[in-house]
Motif scaffolding. Structure first.
Motif, mmCIF file in Angstrom:
data_model
loop_
_atom_site.group_PDB
_atom_site.id
_atom_site.type_symbol
_atom_site.label_atom_id
_atom_site.label_comp_id
_atom_site.label_asym_id
_atom_site.label_seq_id
_atom_site.Cartn_x
_atom_site.Cartn_y
_atom_site.Cartn_z
ATOM 1 N N UNK A 58 0.831 -1.194 0.000
ATOM 2 C CA UNK A 58 0.000 0.000 0.000
ATOM 3 C C UNK A 58 0.874 1.256 0.000
ATOM 4 N N UNK A 59 1.984 1.240 0.749
ATOM 5 C CA UNK A 59 2.877 2.397 0.742
ATOM 6 C C UNK A 59 3.396 2.678 -0.666
ATOM 7 N N UNK A 113 2.556 6.132 -2.762
ATOM 8 C CA UNK A 113 3.650 7.024 -3.146
ATOM 9 C C UNK A 113 3.816 7.178 -4.649
ATOM 10 N N UNK A 114 2.953 6.515 -5.431
ATOM 11 C CA UNK A 114 3.061 6.695 -6.880
ATOM 12 C C UNK A 114 2.674 8.130 -7.222
ATOM 13 N N UNK A 156 -5.721 -0.477 -8.543
ATOM 14 C CA UNK A 156 -4.515 -1.193 -8.098
ATOM 15 C C UNK A 156 -4.585 -1.487 -6.598
ATOM 16 N N UNK A 157 -5.107 -0.507 -5.859
ATOM 17 C CA UNK A 157 -5.266 -0.715 -4.420
ATOM 18 C C UNK A 157 -6.210 -1.890 -4.186
ATOM 19 N N UNK A 158 -7.292 -1.920 -4.946
ATOM 20 C CA UNK A 158 -8.247 -3.021 -4.811
ATOM 21 C C UNK A 158 -7.549 -4.352 -5.070
ATOM 22 N N UNK A 159 -6.836 -4.424 -6.165
ATOM 23 C CA UNK A 159 -6.218 -5.705 -6.536
ATOM 24 C C UNK A 159 -5.202 -6.156 -5.487
ATOM 25 N N UNK A 160 -4.431 -5.183 -4.988
ATOM 26 C CA UNK A 160 -3.403 -5.561 -4.019
ATOM 27 C C UNK A 160 -4.033 -6.128 -2.754
ATOM 28 N N UNK A 190 2.310 -8.876 -13.034
ATOM 29 C CA UNK A 190 2.271 -8.127 -14.290
ATOM 30 C C UNK A 190 1.678 -6.734 -14.104
ATOM 31 N N UNK A 191 1.432 -6.334 -12.866
ATOM 32 C CA UNK A 191 0.829 -5.022 -12.639
ATOM 33 C C UNK A 191 1.890 -3.937 -12.554
ATOM 34 N N UNK A 192 1.668 -2.829 -13.250
ATOM 35 C CA UNK A 192 2.591 -1.704 -13.096
ATOM 36 C C UNK A 192 2.315 -1.021 -11.758
ATOM 37 N N UNK A 193 3.280 -0.278 -11.273
ATOM 38 C CA UNK A 193 3.021 0.499 -10.053
ATOM 39 C C UNK A 193 3.689 -0.091 -8.834
ATOM 40 N N UNK A 194 3.704 -1.396 -8.730
ATOM 41 C CA UNK A 194 4.396 -2.015 -7.607
ATOM 42 C C UNK A 194 5.824 -2.316 -8.043
ATOM 43 N N UNK A 195 6.768 -2.115 -7.135
ATOM 44 C CA UNK A 195 8.164 -2.289 -7.534
ATOM 45 C C UNK A 195 8.550 -3.762 -7.597
#
Ligand code: HEM
Ligand SMILES: [Cu+2]
Lengths: 59, 574
Positions: free
Chosen positions: A49-50, A54-55, B220-224, B284-289
């Protein structure tokens, strides 16, 4: 019903030898519950979530 | 309020049942089977539509069926059955009264109402959002409300389970540590608490959003967060069916775990790491490192996989030792050749172990690798993988347990003679073929959740290789076999429970223990450690299992390697 003949099972209060730390952990379901919730909450949920929060927002 | 302290001792197995706990086990198991029936009927429609040569349903109906199939199978069938297992592993195995039966019933009815409400939402036709219900795709509020009620009910059941552990300790119904099967159930319940809490965190805002009370749900928050719930719930299943494996080995062979310490430590690895693997759904999701993805999938997941391999070895290993002690001590595999291949619980557990390991386990590690995931992401490979884990692994193990429980819980004989054994073979083998060909089609790019891969009548199409079509046809044929096997299970179970021959127990009586005094503790069958003395070969007690493990590791390494090669042809880097 006094079926207490079974051997090598120490009674709860007669502790013959100290219980090893690992076994104490395994015998404590509530400590395990705490660990089992804390670890994924920190490493998966909060960390994830962090990163999302932070995006930078596209303009 | 007076505490019900009526117990009954099963005349065949010596297991002790607390009256309210037994009733809860029966009801949970019955509702689970009803959910399996509904999900199975829906599977006919889903399968015969994906089988392009038949292409049965219209697009709308296909997605509606697919949504309801996923929910009734993955959520309702499995979790109701697991509730029965939790009560069994606490009250029965610890010979202890169930804590707060009234609360347990409240939980049960919440789950029933929730399941009905959720099915109602899908039946309306405006909630064909798949069981993942990714926002911003919206369903009717009753869809989320049903799932939330169900989750709250299941959470209550988990607390009743933990409460029962406390009661058992306080009333000293066991000595020392809980039996291994109960420990496995503790693992499942711990994962369940995280799972359900995570589900509530995401589904409650989504419900408010569907009611118009919240503006926006970030996808993305939902999916995570959703996958913290969706994936972890699969790990409840793993912990539960592994416990069933241990119980099966104990019941059928009188096998004792090879090492209590090792098995328990493996469960501990589950508690620490299993749930982190949720991240593999977001590879495969963008946004998460990549840091987050790789830490949670690779490093952590491999420790959980290691634990599964430990279980996958120690259960057959303990069976091998037990068989060798019985005299089947020749060569590497006499113990396996002389296993009870006509015993339904054994066959079910055996196919469950092999199928879960070879098909589900190997494919899971492959697709959980960030780079390799690109090959199969959102293809039929994914349902191929999880029909191997959750159907061959979990469902088949539960089916085997059912055949053991029908005489014990319902005091009826399993009907139709050998049919139960045939059922385990037919279901297990067909499901294996079904999963393999589904994965084959997926490797060639055929997408999952896709109504028509021929793209008939579309301006833009795509030609899948002919082999993919062949794989899908084979998937269809084996899928029909699996449906037959599923129907056999339902026929046997329903007939046995309601019409089966009653087992007469003349000396049957419920024992009422005095308040504060539980039945005298006895060592539980699976509670003690044991080593096979004087059996085995090559200086090992279980050399056959060791060889099987080497076969497994070789297949694993080869398959993994082949996929890296394949990746370089699918996504060429120039
Ligand atoms: C005879 C048995 C079964 C057959 C023939 C069958 C067949 C299928 C097929 C063809 C799909 C569609 C794949 C796609 O288009 O993406 C599917 C999806 C699915 N099945 Fe099954 N299945 C069976 C049993 C089960 C069981 C026992 C479970 C769970 C315990 C299960 C869980 C699921 C789930 C979760 C999905 C995915 C739904 C989605 O993508 O939203 N299935 N099944
Ligand atoms: Cu997963």
């Amino acid at each position: 019903m006094a079926n207490t003949t079974e051997s090598n099972l120490p009674g709860d209060d007669v502790l013959e030898e100290p219980v090893p730390a690992m076994q104490q952990l395994l015998d404590n379901p509530f400590l395990l519950l705490f660990i089992g919730i804390a670890v994924p909450t920190v490493l998966y949920t909060i960390w994830g979530v962090m990163e999302i929060v932070n995006l930078p927002i596209a303009k | 309020m007076a505490v019900n302290r009526n117990f009954r001792t099963c005349p065949t197995t010596g297991l002790v049942f607390h009256e309210p706990a037994e009733k809860l086990m029966r009801w949970n198991a019955v509702v689970a089977v009803v959910a399996l029936l509904v999900g199975g009927v829906l599977a006919i429609g889903v399968l015969l539509t994906r089988w392009q040569a038949v292409h049965l349903l219209q697009a709308d109906l296909f997605y509606q069926f697919l949504t309801a199939h996923g929910l009734n199978m993955l959520v309702f069938w499995i979790i109701f059955f697991e509730m029965a297992i939790l009560y069994f592993a606490s009250s029965t195995l610890l010979r202890c009264r169930l804590a707060t039966p009234a609360l347990a019933w409240a939980g049960f009815w919440l789950m029933v109402v929730g399941a009905l409400l959720n099915n109602y939402a899908v039946l309306r036709g405006d909630s064909s959002v798949m069981f993942t219900s990714y926002a911003p795709m919206g369903a009717h509020p009753t869809f989320y409300a049903g799932l939330i009620l169900f989750a709250v009910g299941a959470l209550i059941a988990c607390f009743v389970f933990f409460g029962t552990l406390v009661v058992a300790k306080a009333e000293r119904t066991y000595h020392g540590s809980v039996p291994l099967v109960t420990f496995g159930a503790i693992t499942a319940a711990i994962i369940a608490v995280f799972t359900i809490a995570t589900g509530a965190i995401i589904l409650i805002p989504t419900l408010l959003w569907s009611l118009g009370l919240i503006e926006h749900i970030d996808s993305l928050m939902y999916r995570t967060i959703w996958w913290g719930f969706g994936h972890s719930s699969q790990q409840i299943n793993v912990a539960a069916h592994v416990s069933v494996w241990y119980a099966g080995a104990a019941v059928v062979f009188g096998a004792k775990p090879m090492s209590e310490k090792v098995s328990r430590t493996a469960f501990l690895l589950y508690i620490f790491f299993l749930q982190l693997a949720s991240a593999h759904h977001l590879l495969a999701d963008p946004g998460l490192t990549s840091n987050w993805k790789i830490f949670n999938t690779s490093y952590a997941m491999y420790l959980a996989v290691l634990a599964s391999m430990v279980h996958g070895l120690t259960v057959p290993g303990s069976i091998e030792v037990a068989q060798r002690l019985k005299g089947y001590n020749n060569g590497l595999f006499e113990w396996l050749r002389r296993a009870p291949w006509g015993n339904a619980p054994f066959v079910a557990v055996f196919i469950s172990i092999v199928g879960f390991g070879f098909l589900g386990g190997i494919s899971g590690v492959m697709m959980g690798t960030e780079q390799l995931n690109l090959i199969i992401h959102n293809t039929l490979y994914v349902p191929g993988h999880f029909h191997a884990t959750v159907v061959i692994g979990t469902t088949l193990a539960f089916m085997g347990l059912t055949y053991f429980l029908i005489p014990v819980l319902f005091r009826r004989k399993v009907a139709f003679g050998n049919m139960a054994t045939w059922q385990a073979y037919i279901f297990g083998i067909s499901m294996s073929g079904f999963s393999v060909f589904m994965m084959g089609a997926g490797t060639l790019g055929a997408p999952r959740r896709h109504w028509d891969i021929s793209f008939a009548g579309n301006p833009f199409g795509y030609e899948f290789p002919a082999t993919a079509w062949l794989m899908i046809a084979l998937m269809g044929i084996f899928g029909v076999g699996a449906l037959v096997g599923g129907a056999m299970y339902l026929a046997i179970t329903v007939y046995s429970v309601f019409l089966g021959e009653k087992i007469q127990t003349p000396d049957f009586a419920t024992v009422s223990a005095k308040r504060g005094m539980a039945p005298a503790p006895q060592p539980v069958a699976v509670g003690a450690t044991g080593h096979g003395a004087g059996v085995g070969a090559w200086g090992m007690v279980a050399p056959g299992t060791f060889v099987l493990a080497l076969v497994f590791l070789t297949s694993f390494v080869l398959y993994y390697f082949v996929n890296w090669k394949y990746l370089s042809t699918v996504w060429p880097l120039k």
